[in-house]
Design a protein around this motif. Sequence first.
Motif, PDB file in Angstrom:
ATOM      1  N   ILE A  63      -3.384 -10.430  -4.487  1.00  0.00           N
ATOM      2  CA  ILE A  63      -4.657  -9.912  -3.970  1.00  0.00           C
ATOM      3  C   ILE A  63      -4.575  -9.752  -2.456  1.00  0.00           C
ATOM      4  CG2 ILE A  63      -7.085 -10.529  -3.606  1.00  0.00           C
ATOM      5  CD1 ILE A  63      -6.919 -11.808  -6.509  1.00  0.00           C
ATOM      6  N   ASP A  64      -4.030 -10.755  -1.770  1.00  0.00           N
ATOM      7  CA  ASP A  64      -3.887 -10.683  -0.314  1.00  0.00           C
ATOM      8  C   ASP A  64      -2.979  -9.529   0.100  1.00  0.00           C
ATOM      9  OD1 ASP A  64      -5.588 -12.842  -0.139  1.00  0.00           O
ATOM     10  OD2 ASP A  64      -4.040 -14.269   0.499  1.00  0.00           O
ATOM     11  N   GLU A  65      -1.973  -9.218  -0.717  1.00  0.00           N
ATOM     12  CA  GLU A  65      -1.084  -8.089  -0.428  1.00  0.00           C
ATOM     13  C   GLU A  65      -1.806  -6.748  -0.562  1.00  0.00           C
ATOM     14  OE1 GLU A  65       2.384  -8.515  -2.907  1.00  0.00           O
ATOM     15  OE2 GLU A  65       3.035 -10.321  -1.847  1.00  0.00           O
ATOM     16  N   ILE A  66      -2.872  -6.713  -1.329  1.00  0.00           N
ATOM     17  CA  ILE A  66      -3.692  -5.498  -1.450  1.00  0.00           C
ATOM     18  C   ILE A  66      -4.647  -5.402  -0.259  1.00  0.00           C
ATOM     19  CG2 ILE A  66      -5.507  -4.371  -2.819  1.00  0.00           C
ATOM     20  CD1 ILE A  66      -4.113  -5.644  -5.318  1.00  0.00           C
ATOM     21  N   ILE A  67      -5.199  -6.522   0.162  1.00  0.00           N
ATOM     22  CA  ILE A  67      -6.170  -6.555   1.260  1.00  0.00           C
ATOM     23  C   ILE A  67      -5.501  -6.296   2.612  1.00  0.00           C
ATOM     24  CG2 ILE A  67      -7.754  -8.044   2.553  1.00  0.00           C
ATOM     25  CD1 ILE A  67      -8.335  -9.495  -0.143  1.00  0.00           C
ATOM     26  N   THR A  68      -4.404  -6.969   2.870  1.00  0.00           N
ATOM     27  CA  THR A  68      -3.780  -6.982   4.204  1.00  0.00           C
ATOM     28  C   THR A  68      -3.513  -5.592   4.798  1.00  0.00           C
ATOM     29  OG1 THR A  68      -2.841  -9.162   3.789  1.00  0.00           O
ATOM     30  CG2 THR A  68      -1.814  -7.864   5.532  1.00  0.00           C
ATOM     31  N   LEU A  76      -5.494 -11.719   7.909  1.00  0.00           N
ATOM     32  CA  LEU A  76      -6.275 -12.546   6.978  1.00  0.00           C
ATOM     33  C   LEU A  76      -6.856 -13.764   7.684  1.00  0.00           C
ATOM     34  CD1 LEU A  76      -4.144 -12.536   3.694  1.00  0.00           C
ATOM     35  CD2 LEU A  76      -6.333 -11.403   4.085  1.00  0.00           C
ATOM     36  N   SER A  77      -6.099 -14.342   8.605  1.00  0.00           N
ATOM     37  CA  SER A  77      -6.554 -15.562   9.279  1.00  0.00           C
ATOM     38  C   SER A  77      -7.741 -15.312  10.211  1.00  0.00           C
ATOM     39  CB  SER A  77      -5.409 -16.216  10.056  1.00  0.00           C
ATOM     40  OG  SER A  77      -4.951 -15.351  11.077  1.00  0.00           O
ATOM     41  N   ARG A  78      -7.968 -14.068  10.607  1.00  0.00           N
ATOM     42  CA  ARG A  78      -9.108 -13.743  11.487  1.00  0.00           C
ATOM     43  C   ARG A  78     -10.398 -13.463  10.715  1.00  0.00           C
ATOM     44  NH1 ARG A  78      -8.510  -9.135  15.362  1.00  0.00           N
ATOM     45  NH2 ARG A  78     -10.546  -9.901  16.004  1.00  0.00           N
ATOM     46  N   ILE A  79     -10.275 -13.227   9.420  1.00  0.00           N
ATOM     47  CA  ILE A  79     -11.455 -12.926   8.610  1.00  0.00           C
ATOM     48  C   ILE A  79     -12.205 -14.227   8.337  1.00  0.00           C
ATOM     49  CG2 ILE A  79     -12.243 -12.039   6.371  1.00  0.00           C
ATOM     50  CD1 ILE A  79      -9.728 -10.360   6.268  1.00  0.00           C
ATOM     51  N   SER A  80     -13.527 -14.162   8.366  1.00  0.00           N
ATOM     52  CA  SER A  80     -14.310 -15.357   8.055  1.00  0.00           C
ATOM     53  C   SER A  80     -13.994 -15.830   6.641  1.00  0.00           C
ATOM     54  CB  SER A  80     -15.814 -15.061   8.176  1.00  0.00           C
ATOM     55  OG  SER A  80     -16.265 -14.271   7.089  1.00  0.00           O
ATOM     56  N   LYS A 136      -4.864   5.832  -2.973  1.00  0.00           N
ATOM     57  CA  LYS A 136      -4.097   6.405  -4.082  1.00  0.00           C
ATOM     58  C   LYS A 136      -3.143   5.324  -4.591  1.00  0.00           C
ATOM     59  CE  LYS A 136      -4.276  10.996  -2.068  1.00  0.00           C
ATOM     60  NZ  LYS A 136      -4.764  10.766  -0.725  1.00  0.00           N
ATOM     61  N   PRO A 137      -2.822   5.333  -5.872  1.00  0.00           N
ATOM     62  CA  PRO A 137      -1.928   4.307  -6.419  1.00  0.00           C
ATOM     63  C   PRO A 137      -0.613   4.172  -5.651  1.00  0.00           C
ATOM     64  CG  PRO A 137      -2.890   5.588  -8.196  1.00  0.00           C
ATOM     65  CD  PRO A 137      -3.305   6.242  -6.899  1.00  0.00           C
ATOM     66  N   ASP A 138      -0.036   5.291  -5.199  1.00  0.00           N
ATOM     67  CA  ASP A 138       1.232   5.203  -4.474  1.00  0.00           C
ATOM     68  C   ASP A 138       1.034   4.597  -3.083  1.00  0.00           C
ATOM     69  OD1 ASP A 138      -0.160   7.576  -3.862  1.00  0.00           O
ATOM     70  OD2 ASP A 138       1.645   8.560  -3.121  1.00  0.00           O
ATOM     71  N   GLU A 139      -0.153   4.757  -2.473  1.00  0.00           N
ATOM     72  CA  GLU A 139      -0.447   4.120  -1.187  1.00  0.00           C
ATOM     73  C   GLU A 139      -0.466   2.610  -1.340  1.00  0.00           C
ATOM     74  OE1 GLU A 139      -4.124   5.329   0.545  1.00  0.00           O
ATOM     75  OE2 GLU A 139      -3.424   7.331   0.997  1.00  0.00           O
ATOM     76  N   GLN A 140      -1.047   2.123  -2.435  1.00  0.00           N
ATOM     77  CA  GLN A 140      -1.114   0.680  -2.679  1.00  0.00           C
ATOM     78  C   GLN A 140       0.294   0.108  -2.716  1.00  0.00           C
ATOM     79  OE1 GLN A 140      -3.846  -1.474  -4.042  1.00  0.00           O
ATOM     80  NE2 GLN A 140      -5.482  -0.001  -3.862  1.00  0.00           N
ATOM     81  N   GLU A 141       1.198   0.791  -3.399  1.00  0.00           N
ATOM     82  CA  GLU A 141       2.568   0.299  -3.506  1.00  0.00           C
ATOM     83  C   GLU A 141       3.293   0.379  -2.172  1.00  0.00           C
ATOM     84  OE1 GLU A 141       4.563   2.194  -6.766  1.00  0.00           O
ATOM     85  OE2 GLU A 141       2.935   1.694  -8.143  1.00  0.00           O
ATOM     86  N   GLU A 142       3.064   1.484  -1.407  1.00  0.00           N
ATOM     87  CA  GLU A 142       3.707   1.633  -0.107  1.00  0.00           C
ATOM     88  C   GLU A 142       3.231   0.565   0.854  1.00  0.00           C
ATOM     89  OE1 GLU A 142       3.159   5.428   1.729  1.00  0.00           O
ATOM     90  OE2 GLU A 142       3.983   6.497   0.031  1.00  0.00           O
ATOM     91  N   ASP A 143       1.914   0.324   0.888  1.00  0.00           N
ATOM     92  CA  ASP A 143       1.331  -0.638   1.803  1.00  0.00           C
ATOM     93  C   ASP A 143       1.768  -2.066   1.485  1.00  0.00           C
ATOM     94  OD1 ASP A 143       0.031   1.343   3.167  1.00  0.00           O
ATOM     95  OD2 ASP A 143      -1.912   1.015   2.216  1.00  0.00           O
TER      96      ASP A 143
END
Length: 144
Positions: A63-68, A76-80, A136-143
């Motif tokens: 999940i964090d890999e999707i958010i970051t 992530l450490s700066r988010i409340s 886009k699905p490919d953006e998720q994988e690239e990111d």
Amino acid sequence: MEDKRSKRSIAREQAFILIFEKSFNADTSINELVDFARETELFDADPFAVKSATLTLEHQNEIDEIITPKLRGWTLSRISKVSLAVLRLAVCEMKFMDDIPVGVTINEAVNLAKAYGSDRDPKFVNGLLSAIKNAKPDEQEEDA
């Protein structure tokens, strides 16, 4: 006063509380947090809440890999802790719970951010979840 929210909204709030509490008590299991909530009469956890919180924590790294990648200048450490718990729960729903419409997930996440976060949190949560939804699905994988 009677709570007019849906049973699912109440359960989602319980899941958020469990995830938020876990961020302060890393060594405490979800079951221990559920027992504590029951014993202190905070709430008697709904099965959906326990399932959602457990699933979120089991997949937290993914999940964090999707958010970051969507943070743009943040970490992530700066988010409340409130926003992070809301985001993790919402992304878990978006990725692992196909029976919940994404629009409902985002709306519920924004409502949790309004209830528990600062004035900036709802807009931040909405923007980030919308970016994740619209990727886009490919953006998720690239990111990732």
